[in-house]
Design a protein around this motif. Structure first.
Motif, PDB file in Angstrom:
ATOM      1  N   THR A 276       0.827  -1.227   0.000  1.00  9.50           N
ATOM      2  CA  THR A 276       0.000   0.000   0.000  1.00  9.50           C
ATOM      3  C   THR A 276       0.851   1.263   0.000  1.00  9.50           C
ATOM      4  OG1 THR A 276      -0.131  -0.141   2.406  1.00  9.50           O
ATOM      5  CG2 THR A 276      -1.931  -1.131   1.146  1.00  9.50           C
ATOM      6  N   GLU A 277       1.998   1.247   0.709  1.00  9.23           N
ATOM      7  CA  GLU A 277       2.855   2.437   0.749  1.00  9.23           C
ATOM      8  C   GLU A 277       3.439   2.728  -0.628  1.00  9.23           C
ATOM      9  OE1 GLU A 277       6.727   4.249   3.166  1.00  9.23           O
ATOM     10  OE2 GLU A 277       6.221   2.112   3.315  1.00  9.23           O
ATOM     11  N   LEU A 278       3.899   1.689  -1.306  1.00 12.08           N
ATOM     12  CA  LEU A 278       4.469   1.839  -2.641  1.00 12.08           C
ATOM     13  C   LEU A 278       3.411   2.346  -3.618  1.00 12.08           C
ATOM     14  CD1 LEU A 278       7.062   1.368  -4.275  1.00 12.08           C
ATOM     15  CD2 LEU A 278       6.263  -0.940  -4.745  1.00 12.08           C
ATOM     16  N   LYS A 279       2.218   1.800  -3.519  1.00  8.44           N
ATOM     17  CA  LYS A 279       1.131   2.206  -4.416  1.00  8.44           C
ATOM     18  C   LYS A 279       0.699   3.635  -4.158  1.00  8.44           C
ATOM     19  CE  LYS A 279      -3.329   0.567  -6.131  1.00  8.44           C
ATOM     20  NZ  LYS A 279      -4.355  -0.487  -5.994  1.00  8.44           N
ATOM     21  N   ALA A 280       0.726   4.058  -2.904  1.00  2.68           N
ATOM     22  CA  ALA A 280       0.274   5.409  -2.560  1.00  2.68           C
ATOM     23  C   ALA A 280       1.275   6.469  -2.972  1.00  2.68           C
ATOM     24  CB  ALA A 280       0.012   5.490  -1.050  1.00  2.68           C
ATOM     25  N   LYS A 281       2.570   6.165  -2.872  1.00  2.34           N
ATOM     26  CA  LYS A 281       3.593   7.195  -3.083  1.00  2.34           C
ATOM     27  C   LYS A 281       4.192   7.202  -4.476  1.00  2.34           C
ATOM     28  CE  LYS A 281       5.087   7.499   1.762  1.00  2.34           C
ATOM     29  NZ  LYS A 281       6.233   7.390   2.696  1.00  2.34           N
ATOM     30  N   THR A 284       2.633   6.549  -9.945  1.00  3.39           N
ATOM     31  CA  THR A 284       2.811   7.209 -11.248  1.00  3.39           C
ATOM     32  C   THR A 284       4.041   6.695 -11.988  1.00  3.39           C
ATOM     33  OG1 THR A 284       3.957   9.031 -10.130  1.00  3.39           O
ATOM     34  CG2 THR A 284       1.605   9.317 -10.592  1.00  3.39           C
ATOM     35  N   HIS A 285       5.086   6.279 -11.252  1.00  5.86           N
ATOM     36  CA  HIS A 285       6.280   5.722 -11.904  1.00  5.86           C
ATOM     37  C   HIS A 285       5.915   4.484 -12.718  1.00  5.86           C
ATOM     38  CE1 HIS A 285       9.329   7.666  -8.921  1.00  5.86           C
ATOM     39  NE2 HIS A 285       8.536   8.531  -9.502  1.00  5.86           N
ATOM     40  N   THR A 308      -4.786   7.812 -18.179  1.00  2.00           N
ATOM     41  CA  THR A 308      -5.922   8.463 -17.504  1.00  2.00           C
ATOM     42  C   THR A 308      -5.799   8.311 -15.998  1.00  2.00           C
ATOM     43  OG1 THR A 308      -7.339   8.000 -19.417  1.00  2.00           O
ATOM     44  CG2 THR A 308      -8.429   8.558 -17.346  1.00  2.00           C
ATOM     45  N   GLN A 309      -5.378   7.136 -15.539  1.00  2.00           N
ATOM     46  CA  GLN A 309      -5.192   6.918 -14.100  1.00  2.00           C
ATOM     47  C   GLN A 309      -4.061   7.795 -13.561  1.00  2.00           C
ATOM     48  OE1 GLN A 309      -4.460   2.811 -13.092  1.00  2.00           O
ATOM     49  NE2 GLN A 309      -4.449   3.198 -10.891  1.00  2.00           N
ATOM     50  N   SER A 310      -2.976   7.928 -14.330  1.00  2.00           N
ATOM     51  CA  SER A 310      -1.869   8.803 -13.933  1.00  2.00           C
ATOM     52  C   SER A 310      -2.324  10.251 -13.862  1.00  2.00           C
ATOM     53  CB  SER A 310      -0.708   8.651 -14.922  1.00  2.00           C
ATOM     54  OG  SER A 310       0.343   9.535 -14.617  1.00  2.00           O
ATOM     55  N   PHE A 311      -3.199  10.640 -14.797  1.00  2.00           N
ATOM     56  CA  PHE A 311      -3.755  11.997 -14.806  1.00  2.00           C
ATOM     57  C   PHE A 311      -4.471  12.281 -13.493  1.00  2.00           C
ATOM     58  CE2 PHE A 311      -2.881  13.716 -18.844  1.00  2.00           C
ATOM     59  CZ  PHE A 311      -3.472  14.960 -18.911  1.00  2.00           C
ATOM     60  N   GLY A 312      -5.269  11.319 -13.048  1.00  2.00           N
ATOM     61  CA  GLY A 312      -6.022  11.519 -11.802  1.00  2.00           C
ATOM     62  C   GLY A 312      -5.112  11.743 -10.613  1.00  2.00           C
ATOM     63  N   GLN A 316      -4.652  15.239  -8.342  1.00  2.00           N
ATOM     64  CA  GLN A 316      -4.762  15.290  -6.877  1.00  2.00           C
ATOM     65  C   GLN A 316      -3.554  15.987  -6.262  1.00  2.00           C
ATOM     66  OE1 GLN A 316      -5.268  11.267  -5.531  1.00  2.00           O
ATOM     67  NE2 GLN A 316      -7.376  11.102  -6.287  1.00  2.00           N
ATOM     68  N   ASN A 317      -2.376  15.817  -6.881  1.00  2.00           N
ATOM     69  CA  ASN A 317      -1.168  16.475  -6.370  1.00  2.00           C
ATOM     70  C   ASN A 317      -1.123  17.964  -6.690  1.00  2.00           C
ATOM     71  OD1 ASN A 317      -0.273  14.028  -5.361  1.00  2.00           O
ATOM     72  ND2 ASN A 317       0.918  13.526  -7.184  1.00  2.00           N
ATOM     73  N   GLY A 318      -2.036  18.437  -7.545  1.00  2.00           N
ATOM     74  CA  GLY A 318      -2.154  19.874  -7.763  1.00  2.00           C
ATOM     75  C   GLY A 318      -1.527  20.402  -9.041  1.00  2.00           C
ATOM     76  N   PHE A 319      -0.843  19.557  -9.847  1.00  2.00           N
ATOM     77  CA  PHE A 319      -0.219  20.081 -11.064  1.00  2.00           C
ATOM     78  C   PHE A 319      -0.044  18.960 -12.081  1.00  2.00           C
ATOM     79  CE2 PHE A 319       3.643  20.978 -13.599  1.00  2.00           C
ATOM     80  CZ  PHE A 319       3.151  22.091 -14.271  1.00  2.00           C
ATOM     81  N   ILE A 320      -0.486  19.214 -13.319  1.00  2.00           N
ATOM     82  CA  ILE A 320      -0.312  18.268 -14.426  1.00  2.00           C
ATOM     83  C   ILE A 320       0.686  18.887 -15.397  1.00  2.00           C
ATOM     84  CG2 ILE A 320      -1.441  17.018 -16.296  1.00  2.00           C
ATOM     85  CD1 ILE A 320      -4.047  17.195 -14.740  1.00  2.00           C
TER      86      ILE A 320
END
Length: 655
Positions: A276-281, A284-285, A308-312, A316-320
């Motif tokens: 879960t930690e790897l997936k949360a942080k 995107t890699h 599309t999933q990476s976009f989401g 959430q992080n505030g910048f694309i």
């Protein structure tokens, strides 16, 4: 270097990392507190401050902590209190004056660390807070300026910790600027230093994987694979294993070994889903690497789902970033969904343009800041130089008075040699400062040229697709002309910097001067306005001279184009003749244009000088032309006796 000192400094960094990381369990707090002999009262009070690090009230509490530590004689906790003030301004949301406050408290920590001999805090505040802040704010020139200063200090003091922090900072800067060749250089230096001095190897696997990514970006897959193989030796947890699998996937996709890439992708997906930690942080890699894989094998729907999933997550992080829109546009183009592809490319272009404008404004501000620093340094060096010159003159007089005494003469001779060494060192420092200025201007020119090239390219693309739409074509032409004007300004500034730094101009090419003059007139007469007659007046039929035809063409062409701009009717005359006695070649460019007032005839040769501020041009052409002619051993002047327009006269030595 101070290897023994670095071992102790590594322990200090462990303490700093522990102190600056909230949320530990009580048993761990007690063990670490006893291990590093931290007073329990100070420790508990620090924990309270740390939990409120972004609150404005924490500054007063940290003053109290500093005073309590001072009363107990704990200089280490005093340094921690000051470092936490730096953290307050580093981690707080952006506000006016944040940068100035961060600089002030960083310098406070550095001063205290020097007084108390605690270099770990000195370099931590400088590299991991101030320089990292500049890097995150995209103020790369200031970040590089500070990193170069830190490198010189660390090398002069032989501080291992300082060099490690410096290499890490330079790696981050060049990685953020996407200059992967330089980033790879500093990543390798950081790894070599870690191994050579047996430093903490907890993150060594990550350093190798970052190096691998730089090599892939530089299209060096063999070096990238060697770095991956080295990283495998230092994997210690699932988080690093996840990084390793993503790096391996990127490598196989790069070398187009798609069966192995598919196997690694499946293994990485299972690991990310189970951790879960790897997936949360770091999800995107994996998603970015997966998109590249699916694009390679032609499964565009899966690539679109991953992107599309990476976009989401990015949203959430505030910048694309613009590259995310470009990747999405590439996927839609591959699916032949051209309208969606155009929309995403357009969004990426607009976002890049906006970021480019912000970066230009920041670069201009950084330029002014660094120039201010350099001006103060130059003034200080000038005072030192004058003082040394006065001292040198006084000592020379003393030598003359005491030269009859052999012993005194020998003593004064020793002092003379010593002063000459001081002057040589001062000269070396001055030359180093000049090189830094030239490198800065070159870097600035590169930073400005990159977005301008994008603007020129896209304006040409818009012009080609606008068809018969005359209004759109007119606008794109205006954009292209303005961009080319700015590019010319950047080129002129860069050329002036190179010539000022001492770059020589060779004049050993033998040419037939008459042929060269006829070529200049033929190339420029098309730019003459209707009613203006081109006149060519050669001095003789055939003359061969040794010169630099490229530089001479640059100066004469600029003068002819200048005359064409300001001459509405009459003639423009290009004339030359030789003077065998004086061994001179004299060239003149004469027009019947608007002319230049008497009181402005010296002013026009100054840099950025323009008589009419509303006219086009950079105001650097004449200054650059005069500098080129002087470098070639000649001159460029304005004939003040000619009143029918303008007459520029060039002289060159005959060889």
């Amino acid at each position: 270097m101070k290897v023994c000192r670095s071992a102790g400094a590594a322990s200090f960094f462990l303490l700093l990392f522990w102190l600056l990381t909230p949320g530990r369990v009580c048993g761990q707090e007690t063990n670490e507190q006893e291990k590093y002999h931290v007073d329990s009262t100070l420790f508990v009070y620090y924990q309270r401050c740390r939990t409120e690090v972004t609150s404005p009230s924490v500054m007063q509490k940290l003053d109290t902590l500093f005073q309590m530590a001072k009363e107990k004689g704990d200089e280490r906790m005093q340094a921690v209190a000051l470092s936490t003030k730096v953290d307050h301004f580093y981690f707080s949301p952006s506000f006016e004056g944040q940068e100035d406050s961060l600089i002030f408290y960083t310098n406070t920590v550095k001063d205290f660390s020097l007084k108390t001999d605690q270099p770990q805090y000195y370099y931590f505040a400088w590299a991991n807070r101030l320089i990292t802040y500049y890097t995150k704010q995209k103020k790369f020139n200031l970040a590089l300026y500070e990193a170069n200063k830190m490198q010189k200090e660390a090398e002069s003091r032989e501080e291992i910790d300082g060099m490690q922090n410096c290499y890490q900072a330079l790696f981050r800067i060049y990685q953020s600027k996407e200059l992967y060749k330089q980033a790879a250089l500093y990543a390798q230096k950081l790894i070599d230093m870690t191994l050579k001095y047996n430093m903490n190897q907890y993150n060594l696997a990550n350093k190798y994987l970052e190096l691998s990514n730089c090599h892939l970006q530089n299209n060096a897959p063999q070096k990238a694979w060697e770095a991956i193989e080295e990283a495998k030796k230092y994997i210690i947890n699932e988080m690093q294993q996840g990084y390793l699998l993503c790096a391996t996937l990127r490598y196989y996709v790069h070398v187009e070994d798609l069966p192995k890439a598919g196997t690694v992708l499946e293994e990485a997906t299972q690991l990310y889903n189970s951790n879960t930690e790897l997936k949360a942080k770091r999800l995107t890699h994996l998603l970015e690497a997966a998109v590249d894989y699916y694009m390679k094998i032609g499964e565009y729907d899966k690539a679109l789902a991953m992107q599309t999933q990476s976009f989401g997550i990015l949203k959430q992080n505030g910048f694309i970033p613009p590259i995310a829109y470009r990747r999405l546009g590439l996927i839609h183009a591959s699916k032949k969904e051209y309208q969606k592809a155009i929309d995403n490319y357009e969004h990426a272009f607009l976002l890049s343009d906006s970021l480019g404008s912000i970066q230009e404004d920041r670069s201009a501000g950084e330029f002014a800041t660094i120039l201010g620093m350099e001006q103060l340094n130059q003034e200080n060096k000038e005072l030192i130089r004058k003082n040394q010159e006065i001292q040198l003159e006084n000592r020379r007089r003393l030598i003359i008075l005491l030269c009859i005494i052999v012993a005194s003469f020998a003593f004064m001779f020793f002092r003379e040699v010593r002063l000459n060494k001081i002057l040589r060192r001062a000269k070396d420092v001055e030359q180093s400062a000049s090189r830094m200025k030239t490198e800065f201007i070159q870097n600035m020119s590169h930073e400005i040229r990159t977005p301008l090239n994008s603007i020129v390219g896209f304006s040409q693309l818009l012009g080609s697709i606008s068809g018969k739409d005359e209004e759109a074509k007119e606008y794109t032409d205006i954009i292209e002309q303005g961009s080319n004007h700015l590019l010319q300004l950047v080129d002129n500034v860069l050329e002036l910097a190179n010539l000022d730094s001492g770059t020589p101009i060779l004049t050993d090419t033998k040419v037939e001067i008459g042929k060269l003059f006829r070529q200049w007139m033929e190339e420029t007469k098309n730019s003459f306005k209707p009613g203006v007659e081109p006149v060519y007046e050669p001095g003789q039929e055939e003359v061969y001279v040794h010169t630099n035809p490229g530089r001479l063409t640059q100066v004469i062409s600029h003068l002819l184009h200048n005359s064409a701009r300001f001459t509405e009717k009459g003639s423009i005359t290009l004339a030359w003749h030789t003077n065998p006695k004086q061994k001179l070649l004299t060239i003149s460019v004469t027009d019947t244009g608007i002319g230049i007032p008497q009181d402005k005839q010296d002013f026009v040769f100054e840099r950025f000088a323009k008589i009419d501020t509303f006219s086009t041009g950079t105001g650097l052409g004449l200054a650059l032309g005069r500098l080129i002619m002087e470098k070639m051993g000649g001159s460029l002047t304005l004939d003040g006796k000619y009143t029918g327009g303008c007459r520029f006269v060039l002289t060159l030595p005959l060889k």
